[in-house]
Scaffold this motif. Structure first.
Motif, PDB file in Angstrom:
ATOM      1  N   SER A  73       1.145  -1.224   0.021  1.00 40.10           N
ATOM      2  CA  SER A  73       0.167   0.249   0.429  1.00 40.10           C
ATOM      3  C   SER A  73       1.449   1.474  -0.003  1.00 40.10           C
ATOM      4  O   SER A  73       2.263   0.654   0.314  1.00 40.10           O
ATOM      5  CB  SER A  73      -0.582  -0.070   1.731  1.00 40.10           C
ATOM      6  OG  SER A  73      -0.377   0.276   2.302  1.00 40.10           O
ATOM      7  N   ALA A  74       0.590   2.683   0.667  1.00 37.53           N
ATOM      8  CA  ALA A  74       1.297   3.935  -0.355  1.00 37.53           C
ATOM      9  C   ALA A  74       1.240   3.455   0.803  1.00 37.53           C
ATOM     10  O   ALA A  74       2.905   4.628   1.489  1.00 37.53           O
ATOM     11  CB  ALA A  74       0.567   4.513  -0.449  1.00 37.53           C
ATOM     12  N   CYS A  89      -0.762  -0.011  -7.706  1.00 41.46           N
ATOM     13  CA  CYS A  89      -0.893   1.296  -6.469  1.00 41.46           C
ATOM     14  C   CYS A  89      -2.223   2.124  -6.949  1.00 41.46           C
ATOM     15  O   CYS A  89      -2.542   2.304  -8.404  1.00 41.46           O
ATOM     16  CB  CYS A  89       0.187   2.108  -6.945  1.00 41.46           C
ATOM     17  SG  CYS A  89       0.344   3.460  -5.557  1.00 41.46           S
ATOM     18  N   HIS A 145      -3.910   4.327  -5.787  1.00 38.81           N
ATOM     19  CA  HIS A 145      -3.279   5.760  -6.125  1.00 38.81           C
ATOM     20  C   HIS A 145      -2.758   6.360  -7.160  1.00 38.81           C
ATOM     21  O   HIS A 145      -3.362   7.592  -8.334  1.00 38.81           O
ATOM     22  CB  HIS A 145      -2.582   5.807  -4.747  1.00 38.81           C
ATOM     23  CG  HIS A 145      -3.345   5.803  -3.549  1.00 38.81           C
ATOM     24  ND1 HIS A 145      -4.543   6.344  -3.349  1.00 38.81           N
ATOM     25  CD2 HIS A 145      -2.891   4.795  -2.752  1.00 38.81           C
ATOM     26  CE1 HIS A 145      -4.361   6.001  -1.771  1.00 38.81           C
ATOM     27  NE2 HIS A 145      -3.543   4.755  -1.372  1.00 38.81           N
ATOM     28  N   CYS A 146      -1.467   5.424  -7.615  1.00 39.99           N
ATOM     29  CA  CYS A 146      -1.057   6.180  -8.856  1.00 39.99           C
ATOM     30  C   CYS A 146      -1.808   5.286 -10.049  1.00 39.99           C
ATOM     31  O   CYS A 146      -1.992   6.641 -10.937  1.00 39.99           O
ATOM     32  CB  CYS A 146       0.348   5.259  -9.099  1.00 39.99           C
ATOM     33  SG  CYS A 146       1.438   4.562  -7.336  1.00 39.99           S
ATOM     34  N   ARG A 166      -4.837   6.192 -10.463  1.00 44.01           N
ATOM     35  CA  ARG A 166      -5.828   7.139 -10.198  1.00 44.01           C
ATOM     36  C   ARG A 166      -5.382   8.962 -10.740  1.00 44.01           C
ATOM     37  O   ARG A 166      -5.629   9.516 -11.296  1.00 44.01           O
ATOM     38  CB  ARG A 166      -6.749   7.553  -9.277  1.00 44.01           C
ATOM     39  CG  ARG A 166      -7.282   6.710  -8.500  1.00 44.01           C
ATOM     40  CD  ARG A 166      -8.687   6.771  -7.150  1.00 44.01           C
ATOM     41  NE  ARG A 166      -7.645   6.786  -6.456  1.00 44.01           N
ATOM     42  CZ  ARG A 166      -7.826   5.404  -5.292  1.00 44.01           C
ATOM     43  NH1 ARG A 166      -8.162   4.630  -6.096  1.00 44.01           N
ATOM     44  NH2 ARG A 166      -6.806   5.779  -4.167  1.00 44.01           N
ATOM     45  N   GLU A 167      -3.461   8.716 -10.032  1.00 45.66           N
ATOM     46  CA  GLU A 167      -2.854  10.129 -10.538  1.00 45.66           C
ATOM     47  C   GLU A 167      -2.787   9.790 -11.686  1.00 45.66           C
ATOM     48  O   GLU A 167      -2.609  11.251 -12.380  1.00 45.66           O
ATOM     49  CB  GLU A 167      -1.152  10.094  -9.276  1.00 45.66           C
ATOM     50  CG  GLU A 167      -0.911  11.170  -9.874  1.00 45.66           C
ATOM     51  CD  GLU A 167      -1.695  11.708  -8.516  1.00 45.66           C
ATOM     52  OE1 GLU A 167      -0.658  13.194  -8.453  1.00 45.66           O
ATOM     53  OE2 GLU A 167      -2.774  12.342  -7.997  1.00 45.66           O
ATOM     54  N   SER A 220       4.278  13.107  -0.997  1.00 45.17           N
ATOM     55  CA  SER A 220       3.683  11.553  -1.524  1.00 45.17           C
ATOM     56  C   SER A 220       2.400  11.301  -1.506  1.00 45.17           C
ATOM     57  O   SER A 220       1.371  12.113  -0.880  1.00 45.17           O
ATOM     58  CB  SER A 220       4.487  10.274  -0.708  1.00 45.17           C
ATOM     59  OG  SER A 220       5.094  10.518  -0.553  1.00 45.17           O
ATOM     60  N   GLY A 221       1.793   9.602  -2.376  1.00 46.77           N
ATOM     61  CA  GLY A 221       0.484   9.946  -2.415  1.00 46.77           C
ATOM     62  C   GLY A 221      -0.554  10.518  -3.647  1.00 46.77           C
ATOM     63  O   GLY A 221       0.350  11.084  -4.328  1.00 46.77           O
ATOM     64  N   GLU A 222      -2.081  10.614  -3.719  1.00 44.52           N
ATOM     65  CA  GLU A 222      -2.303  11.572  -4.869  1.00 44.52           C
ATOM     66  C   GLU A 222      -1.834  12.717  -3.775  1.00 44.52           C
ATOM     67  O   GLU A 222      -2.654  13.239  -3.136  1.00 44.52           O
ATOM     68  CB  GLU A 222      -3.837  10.815  -4.316  1.00 44.52           C
ATOM     69  CG  GLU A 222      -3.862   8.892  -5.252  1.00 44.52           C
ATOM     70  CD  GLU A 222      -5.296   8.492  -5.313  1.00 44.52           C
ATOM     71  OE1 GLU A 222      -6.115   9.382  -5.910  1.00 44.52           O
ATOM     72  OE2 GLU A 222      -6.090   8.083  -4.536  1.00 44.52           O
TER      73      GLU A 222
END
Length: 194
Positions: A37-38, A84, A86-87, A89-90, A175-177
């Motif tokens: 996970s992130a 990931c 988050h990746c 969606r980014e 870091s993260g979205e």
């Protein structure tokens, strides 16, 4: 009444046994094959805003990219993992930024996880290309088999997004979205620098 109590007791014991078996199964899985996970991604690179960005070179879907040879434009680097969410969606945020500022900055995304998209096999060039296709990525992406860029830039979570100024110093680390507005504001500042 006694039969009902026995049935409740056996049902409760059955549920507890299933929960115990599931817990043992989860804890005994090989952590190297489980997607991260992130919050539990590998390593935190020793980066600080204002420091000189470590040089890197990668082969992207748009050809070779080298930080030291990049035109005198800001560089937005994303270290991502194909598994990931988050990746994934980014990619929409980065696509929009890439389109809005086309040609005014360099954007490159580099794989940073040893785990492939399915979580059971090692990351591969095919995973990275499939990721770019599945999420309609319009900016250059690169497979980094040695995780060199991740070791230099990853901040412990996927994605890690680092903005490098025209003078090759680090302007921002996220870091993260990261919301579009945040990246746009950071990029606007970097574009105004001499």
């Amino acid at each position: 009444m006694k039969n009902r109590r026995s049935m409740v007791l056996y049902a409760t014991l059955g549920v507890l046994a299933i929960a115990l078996i599931a817990t043992v199964a989860v804890l005994s899985r090989n952590p190297e094959t489980v997607p991260q996970s992130a919050t539990d991604a590998p390593s935190i690179a020793p980066l600080k805003v204002g420091e000189q960005a470590p040089d890197f070179s990668v082969s992207t879907t748009d050809g070779p990219f080298s930080l030291s040879e990049a035109q005198k434009k800001p560089v937005l680097l994303e270290v991502f993992a194909t598994w990931c969410p988050h990746c994934q969606r980014e990619t929409r945020v980065l696509n929009n930024l890439f389109d809005a500022y086309s040609g005014r900055f360099n954007l490159v995304a580099v794989s940073g996880s040893a785990n492939g998209r399915n979580g059971t096999e090692p990351e591969s060039q095919a995973d990275v290309v499939r990721f770019a296709q599945d999420f309609s990525v319009r900016y250059p992406v690169a497979f980094d088999p040695d995780l060199t860029v991740a070791h230099q830039y990853l901040q412990g979570g996927f994605p890690t997004v680092v903005l490098i100024g025209k003078d090759r110093t680090i302007r921002s680390i996220n870091s993260g979205e990261v919301p579009y507005a945040t990246l746009r504001a950071d990029l606007e500042k970097a574009l105004k620098e001499n």
